[in-house]
Design an enzyme around this catalytic site. Structure first.
Site, mmCIF file in Angstrom:
data_model
loop_
_atom_site.group_PDB
_atom_site.id
_atom_site.type_symbol
_atom_site.label_atom_id
_atom_site.label_comp_id
_atom_site.label_asym_id
_atom_site.label_seq_id
_atom_site.Cartn_x
_atom_site.Cartn_y
_atom_site.Cartn_z
ATOM 1 N N PRO A 93 0.829 -1.215 0.000
ATOM 2 C CA PRO A 93 0.000 0.000 0.000
ATOM 3 C C PRO A 93 0.856 1.254 0.000
ATOM 4 O O PRO A 93 1.856 1.345 0.719
ATOM 5 C CB PRO A 93 -0.798 -0.129 1.306
ATOM 6 C CG PRO A 93 0.054 -0.991 2.185
ATOM 7 C CD PRO A 93 0.738 -1.955 1.269
ATOM 8 N N TYR A 144 -6.238 2.669 8.052
ATOM 9 C CA TYR A 144 -5.798 3.390 9.243
ATOM 10 C C TYR A 144 -7.072 3.653 10.047
ATOM 11 O O TYR A 144 -8.017 4.265 9.539
ATOM 12 C CB TYR A 144 -5.128 4.706 8.871
ATOM 13 C CG TYR A 144 -3.817 4.529 8.143
ATOM 14 C CD1 TYR A 144 -2.704 4.015 8.797
ATOM 15 C CD2 TYR A 144 -3.694 4.882 6.803
ATOM 16 C CE1 TYR A 144 -1.492 3.868 8.139
ATOM 17 C CE2 TYR A 144 -2.491 4.737 6.140
ATOM 18 C CZ TYR A 144 -1.391 4.233 6.810
ATOM 19 O OH TYR A 144 -0.202 4.082 6.145
ATOM 20 N N HIS A 293 7.668 -0.126 7.641
ATOM 21 C CA HIS A 293 7.066 0.930 6.813
ATOM 22 C C HIS A 293 8.085 1.511 5.828
ATOM 23 O O HIS A 293 8.046 2.691 5.495
ATOM 24 C CB HIS A 293 6.508 2.047 7.702
ATOM 25 C CG HIS A 293 5.199 2.604 7.217
ATOM 26 N ND1 HIS A 293 4.019 2.462 7.901
ATOM 27 C CD2 HIS A 293 4.875 3.312 6.110
ATOM 28 C CE1 HIS A 293 3.041 3.067 7.258
ATOM 29 N NE2 HIS A 293 3.532 3.584 6.159
ATOM 30 N N SER A 324 9.493 -3.926 2.792
ATOM 31 C CA SER A 324 10.513 -2.923 3.149
ATOM 32 C C SER A 324 11.891 -3.266 2.571
ATOM 33 O O SER A 324 12.566 -4.187 3.038
ATOM 34 C CB SER A 324 10.626 -2.733 4.663
ATOM 35 O OG SER A 324 9.399 -2.326 5.225
ATOM 36 N N ARG A 347 7.772 1.270 -3.107
ATOM 37 C CA ARG A 347 8.241 2.432 -3.871
ATOM 38 C C ARG A 347 8.499 2.161 -5.349
ATOM 39 O O ARG A 347 8.116 2.984 -6.196
ATOM 40 C CB ARG A 347 9.509 3.002 -3.223
ATOM 41 C CG ARG A 347 9.298 3.694 -1.876
ATOM 42 C CD ARG A 347 10.649 4.201 -1.365
ATOM 43 N NE ARG A 347 10.581 4.912 -0.102
ATOM 44 C CZ ARG A 347 10.762 4.347 1.096
ATOM 45 N NH1 ARG A 347 10.974 3.026 1.172
ATOM 46 N NH2 ARG A 347 10.726 5.073 2.196
#
Length: 429
Positions: A93, A144, A293, A324, A347
């Site tokens: 995400p 969230y 994260h 990650s 990313r």
């Protein structure tokens, strides 16, 4: 196909031709995106220690390949939570997608679905969850959670009504991360119009016309769409921080409440401590994602790859995934050899969507799948279930402070002068 569509297709094809691996997408995105937008994607917390540790962790292990194995046919398919997957990786995400690629969440989800891998839609998306909900089990939703049981239940009910069957709860954002690096690059929350930001956009016309103005013309000002059961604030609103930072309330009782009210698969993301992993299993979650994260939250947090063995030891047969820092097929295979069931990558796929839209994401997926297929053959395996810990040797060990330290070859009795991988004992640091 119209003349303009053919021209754009040819332009995108030329842009993608020199991109040979996931690292290349970052360099291309740096040129294409405004500095502030690129910094939002690429940025890490504070001094970037966790960000760098995520990459360094892969150097803790070396491969021990087998030879003279018939690898003329290599199969990288797997099964995750009862769902067949074409490859052992998916798309993590990533928030604010509409700022870095036109309809980014849609582009990512459609490319993932076509490739037979999962994509996790971010709760910080600027596109409504209903746009992607019900599009198949390959699209998951990451939430969230708002304050209060009423707000939590309303959001969970909305996710269910939208048609998602897998809910991911991210746990490592009780407060907003230190924003100094993003501010230095010109990115703020909320976004604040300025001459510098305007010039940043004007000096990158491909992004300005192809993403930002195109979004405004067709869909209006982007809003935070999915933090609550109702629509959130627009990206320039002073209420943004209130809407996206009110997460310090979440506790284990809230997760038990969610487990009672969410009928689908429940996944917890950003677990690094074995005790938390064991508690999550007892609570009845379906899987975990070991994550820091991407180094964007607590700087200095342990890299997920180094945390992975302890988490697996704590939860036994509960599926454990990881994200990650993953950029290469060899990275993915090292995590799988250590016991991870699946890997998520973030990313690079954001960069791919930014520079190439749907074809860019597809190209990135194909490159990673090709690397995994080739690396499996070089390892001497034809299926992922043949990959085990004995395909690795530990090249470093965790010292007293938890830092990777070189091993003295004189103390090793392994024929390669490296220590074989050994599962840490529960009482080890």
């Amino acid at each position: 196909m119209s003349i303009s569509a053919r021209a754009r297709h040819a332009w995108v094809k030329r842009r993608l031709a020199p991109l040979y691996n996931l690292h290349d997408f970052e360099a291309a995105a740096r040129r294409y995106l405004p500095r502030a937008i690129f910094a939002y994607i690429a940025g890490a917390a504070e001094d970037g220690h966790s960000f760098q540790a995520n990459r360094d962790a892969f150097d803790d292990y070396g491969f021990v390949p087998r030879v003279l194995v018939d690898v003329s046919r290599v199969d990288q398919t797997t099964t995750l939570l009862g769902m067949p997957m074409a490859s052992p990786f998916g798309i993590a995400p990533m928030g604010l997608g509409a700022l870095w690629a036109y309809r980014a969440d849609v582009v990512l989800a459609e490319a993932a679905r076509a490739a037979g891998i999962p994509m996790i839609m971010s709760g910080s998306s600027l596109i409504r969850m209903e746009t992607l909900g019900g599009s198949g089990e390959s699209t998951w939703f990451q939430a969230y959670l708002p304050a209060g049981r009423e707000g939590i239940q309303a959001l969970v009910s909305r996710v269910q009504a939208a048609g998602f069957t897998t809910l991911v709860i991210t746990l490592d954002t009780p407060v907003a991360t230190n924003p100094d690096n993003r501010r230095r690059a010109g990115f703020s929350s909320p976004l604040k119009p300025s001459l510098g930001l305007a010039w940043d956009g004007l000096s990158h016309p491909g992004w300005l016309f192809g993403t930002f103005l195109r979004t405004l013309a067709r869909h209006g000002m982007p809003h935070f769409e999915n933090n609550y059961a109702s629509r959130g604030a627009p990206i320039f609103s002073p209420r943004v921080n209130r809407d996206i930072s009110d997460r310090g309330h979440l506790n284990w009782d809230d997760l038990a409440f969610i487990r009672q009210h969410w009928p689908g698969r429940l996944v917890l993301k950003s677990v690094l401590h074995p005790a938390d992993a064991a508690r999550a299993k007892a609570l009845g979650v379906d899987a975990l994602i070991v994550s820091n994260h991407g180094g964007r939250q607590l700087d200095g947090a342990l890299s997920p790859l180094r945390a992975l063995p302890g988490i697996i030891a704590a939860v036994g047969d509960l599926p454990v995934m990881i994200d990650s820092g993953f950029r290469r097929g060899t990275d993915v295979l090292k995590a799988l050899a250590l016991g991870a069931r699946f890997v998520f990558i973030g990313r690079p796929f954001a960069y791919a969507a930014a520079v190439g839209g749907a074809p860019g994401v597809t190209h990135a997926i194909d490159l990673m799948a090709a690397e995994i297929r080739r690396d499996m053959a070089l390892l001497g395996i034809t299926r992922l279930d043949q990959l085990h810990k004995d395909h690795l040797v530990a090249l470093t060990a965790l010292g007293e402070r938890g830092l990777a330290q070189p091993i003295d070859p004189a103390t090793c009795d392994h024929p390669t002068h490296h220590t074989p991988y050994r599962q840490p004992q529960r009482n080890e640091p």
